[in-house]
Design a protein around this motif. Structure first.
Motif, PDB file in Angstrom:
ATOM      1  N   GLU A 140       9.128  10.654  -9.009  1.00 41.57           N
ATOM      2  CA  GLU A 140       8.101   9.778  -8.427  1.00 41.57           C
ATOM      3  C   GLU A 140       8.030  10.062  -6.927  1.00 41.57           C
ATOM      4  O   GLU A 140       9.049   9.988  -6.233  1.00 41.57           O
ATOM      5  CB  GLU A 140       8.432   8.293  -8.636  1.00 41.57           C
ATOM      6  N   VAL A 141       6.837  10.412  -6.457  1.00 41.35           N
ATOM      7  CA  VAL A 141       6.668  10.663  -5.024  1.00 41.35           C
ATOM      8  C   VAL A 141       5.804   9.542  -4.448  1.00 41.35           C
ATOM      9  O   VAL A 141       4.689   9.315  -4.903  1.00 41.35           O
ATOM     10  CB  VAL A 141       5.995  12.025  -4.757  1.00 41.35           C
ATOM     11  N   GLN A 142       6.338   8.836  -3.487  1.00 41.07           N
ATOM     12  CA  GLN A 142       5.578   7.768  -2.816  1.00 41.07           C
ATOM     13  C   GLN A 142       5.163   8.264  -1.442  1.00 41.07           C
ATOM     14  O   GLN A 142       6.010   8.662  -0.641  1.00 41.07           O
ATOM     15  CB  GLN A 142       6.438   6.511  -2.639  1.00 41.07           C
ATOM     16  N   PHE A 143       3.864   8.260  -1.187  1.00 38.25           N
ATOM     17  CA  PHE A 143       3.358   8.645   0.129  1.00 38.25           C
ATOM     18  C   PHE A 143       2.896   7.378   0.845  1.00 38.25           C
ATOM     19  O   PHE A 143       2.142   6.586   0.282  1.00 38.25           O
ATOM     20  CB  PHE A 143       2.140   9.571   0.006  1.00 38.25           C
ATOM     21  N   ARG A 144       3.332   7.189   2.067  1.00 38.80           N
ATOM     22  CA  ARG A 144       2.860   6.042   2.857  1.00 38.80           C
ATOM     23  C   ARG A 144       2.885   6.383   4.347  1.00 38.80           C
ATOM     24  O   ARG A 144       3.526   7.351   4.753  1.00 38.80           O
ATOM     25  CB  ARG A 144       3.696   4.801   2.576  1.00 38.80           C
ATOM     26  N   THR A 145       2.172   5.567   5.136  1.00 37.48           N
ATOM     27  CA  THR A 145       2.236   5.775   6.585  1.00 37.48           C
ATOM     28  C   THR A 145       3.472   5.066   7.141  1.00 37.48           C
ATOM     29  O   THR A 145       4.113   4.272   6.437  1.00 37.48           O
ATOM     30  CB  THR A 145       0.996   5.192   7.292  1.00 37.48           C
ATOM     31  N   ILE A 146       3.753   5.336   8.409  1.00 37.01           N
ATOM     32  CA  ILE A 146       4.893   4.674   9.065  1.00 37.01           C
ATOM     33  C   ILE A 146       4.682   3.162   9.001  1.00 37.01           C
ATOM     34  O   ILE A 146       5.618   2.395   8.750  1.00 37.01           O
ATOM     35  CB  ILE A 146       4.988   5.092  10.555  1.00 37.01           C
ATOM     36  N   ALA A 147       3.434   2.754   9.218  1.00 42.70           N
ATOM     37  CA  ALA A 147       3.129   1.318   9.232  1.00 42.70           C
ATOM     38  C   ALA A 147       3.311   0.701   7.837  1.00 42.70           C
ATOM     39  O   ALA A 147       3.888  -0.383   7.700  1.00 42.70           O
ATOM     40  CB  ALA A 147       1.702   1.100   9.734  1.00 42.70           C
ATOM     41  N   ARG A 199       0.841  -1.205   0.000  1.00 44.72           N
ATOM     42  CA  ARG A 199       0.000   0.000   0.000  1.00 44.72           C
ATOM     43  C   ARG A 199       0.871   1.248   0.000  1.00 44.72           C
ATOM     44  O   ARG A 199       1.859   1.316   0.737  1.00 44.72           O
ATOM     45  CB  ARG A 199      -0.882   0.045   1.248  1.00 44.72           C
ATOM     46  N   SER A 200       0.528   2.212  -0.793  1.00 45.66           N
ATOM     47  CA  SER A 200       1.168   3.544  -0.851  1.00 45.66           C
ATOM     48  C   SER A 200       0.424   4.327  -1.916  1.00 45.66           C
ATOM     49  O   SER A 200      -0.256   3.741  -2.753  1.00 45.66           O
ATOM     50  CB  SER A 200       2.633   3.470  -1.309  1.00 45.66           C
ATOM     51  N   LEU A 201       0.576   5.635  -1.870  1.00 49.15           N
ATOM     52  CA  LEU A 201       0.037   6.470  -2.946  1.00 49.15           C
ATOM     53  C   LEU A 201       1.218   6.969  -3.766  1.00 49.15           C
ATOM     54  O   LEU A 201       2.147   7.571  -3.211  1.00 49.15           O
ATOM     55  CB  LEU A 201      -0.740   7.658  -2.352  1.00 49.15           C
ATOM     56  N   HIS A 202       1.196   6.690  -5.064  1.00 47.42           N
ATOM     57  CA  HIS A 202       2.307   7.136  -5.916  1.00 47.42           C
ATOM     58  C   HIS A 202       1.858   8.258  -6.838  1.00 47.42           C
ATOM     59  O   HIS A 202       0.824   8.131  -7.495  1.00 47.42           O
ATOM     60  CB  HIS A 202       2.798   5.994  -6.821  1.00 47.42           C
ATOM     61  N   LEU A 203       2.641   9.308  -6.883  1.00 48.04           N
ATOM     62  CA  LEU A 203       2.410  10.355  -7.886  1.00 48.04           C
ATOM     63  C   LEU A 203       3.632  10.427  -8.777  1.00 48.04           C
ATOM     64  O   LEU A 203       4.760  10.470  -8.278  1.00 48.04           O
ATOM     65  CB  LEU A 203       2.243  11.732  -7.221  1.00 48.04           C
ATOM     66  N   ILE A 204       3.400  10.414 -10.082  1.00 46.08           N
ATOM     67  CA  ILE A 204       4.495  10.732 -10.997  1.00 46.08           C
ATOM     68  C   ILE A 204       4.227  12.168 -11.429  1.00 46.08           C
ATOM     69  O   ILE A 204       3.197  12.455 -12.060  1.00 46.08           O
ATOM     70  CB  ILE A 204       4.506   9.837 -12.256  1.00 46.08           C
ATOM     71  N   ILE A 205       5.148  13.044 -11.052  1.00 50.09           N
ATOM     72  CA  ILE A 205       4.933  14.457 -11.384  1.00 50.09           C
ATOM     73  C   ILE A 205       6.091  14.983 -12.220  1.00 50.09           C
ATOM     74  O   ILE A 205       7.142  14.337 -12.315  1.00 50.09           O
ATOM     75  CB  ILE A 205       4.804  15.331 -10.101  1.00 50.09           C
ATOM     76  N   GLU A 206       5.867  16.149 -12.815  1.00 49.41           N
ATOM     77  CA  GLU A 206       6.959  16.872 -13.464  1.00 49.41           C
ATOM     78  C   GLU A 206       7.092  18.204 -12.759  1.00 49.41           C
ATOM     79  O   GLU A 206       6.089  18.879 -12.505  1.00 49.41           O
ATOM     80  CB  GLU A 206       6.656  17.093 -14.943  1.00 49.41           C
ATOM     81  N   VAL A 207       8.338  18.544 -12.450  1.00 49.54           N
ATOM     82  CA  VAL A 207       8.590  19.798 -11.739  1.00 49.54           C
ATOM     83  C   VAL A 207       9.615  20.602 -12.555  1.00 49.54           C
ATOM     84  O   VAL A 207      10.551  20.026 -13.108  1.00 49.54           O
ATOM     85  CB  VAL A 207       9.087  19.502 -10.298  1.00 49.54           C
TER      86      VAL A 207
END
Ligand code: 0O2
Length: 209
Positions: free
Chosen positions: A149-156, A127-135
């Motif tokens: 690529e930004v991966q957002f996840r909780t500590i768990a 489980r994680s939320l992935h964003l592929i962005i351009e900056v």
């Protein structure tokens, strides 16, 4: 002549890596700014840690090889979206969506892809939320959009993914199925814990459930 061409290619590759590195810094700063503002407003940090990495040349080579294409600057741009990677480890699931939206809505950010493996976990249980962005990065003579690529996840979720990643290489063939089932089961347990912790926080904050 061959040597000169090789030297040019090395220089080109190093320039590309410098650009990805700069893109990481840009995104890191954006997240740090959000963290500062949200910490002041809510009296707690929306994320616990940020990890950044540039993919190693060997890992880039292996990924391109796996896709059956040559190692070249064009192919790196075209086929690899995680040369620059940032992992944002949040305290709670709702912080993930809030932070990701704040980042994605900034007017210099282009969102190329959003993969919600929290809503739809991978078969492994990941489980994680992935964003592929351009900056955009601003160089001496040009402005260039770079993929991150930004991966957002909780500590768990991070705890599970780190251990699973380490153990992936150690799984032997005989027990593979049982181990995969165990890992998936653990990921689901961890998800329940995440949701419970979020409920507790909401109660403490006086938010409605
Ligand atoms: P590393 O070592 O973390 O860089 P892609 O493989 O990127 O071309 P895909 O599969 O669509 O295409 O990408 P996806 O699904 O967004 O996942 C890419 C990254 O997510 C992986 O990078 C991992 O970091 C993480 N990930 C995805 N699935 C799993 C999983 O089952 N377990 C763990 N622990 N991590 C996962 P890399 O390049 O595989 O590895």
């Amino acid at each position: 002549e061959n040597l000169l061409r090789q030297k040019d290619q090395v220089k080109e590759f190093r320039t590309l890596m410098m650009k990805y590195d700069s893109a990481l810094l840009e995104v890191r700063t954006k997240l740090d700014v959000l963290n500062k503002e949200l910490s002041l407003r809510n009296n707690r940090n929306p994320f616990e840690a940020i990890k950044m990495r540039i993919k190693t040349p060997l890992s880039i080579y292996k990924k391109l090889n796996g896709k059956g294409v040559d190692f070249s600057i064009e192919n790196i741009d075209k086929y690899i979206s995680d040369v620059a990677g940032i992992r944002v480890v949040c305290s709670f699931v709702d912080d993930i969506y809030m932070l990701a939206d704040c980042l994605a809505n900034q007017d210099d950010i282009r969102v190329l892809q959003r993969k919600d493996y929290i809503d739809k976990p991978k078969k492994s249980g990941y489980r994680s939320l992935h964003l592929i962005i351009e900056v955009p990065i601003f160089l001496v003579q040009e402005k260039e959009y770079m993929k991150v690529e930004v991966q957002f996840r909780t500590i768990a979720m991070d705890f599970w993914a780190s251990l699973e990643h380490k153990m992936k290489y150690k799984k032997d063939n005989i027990n593979q199925e049982v181990i995969s089932d165990d890992l998936k089961f653990s990921a689901d347990l961890i998800n329940q814990l995440d949701l419970r912790m979020q409920q507790i926080r909401r109660k403490i904050d006086g938010e409605e459930e």
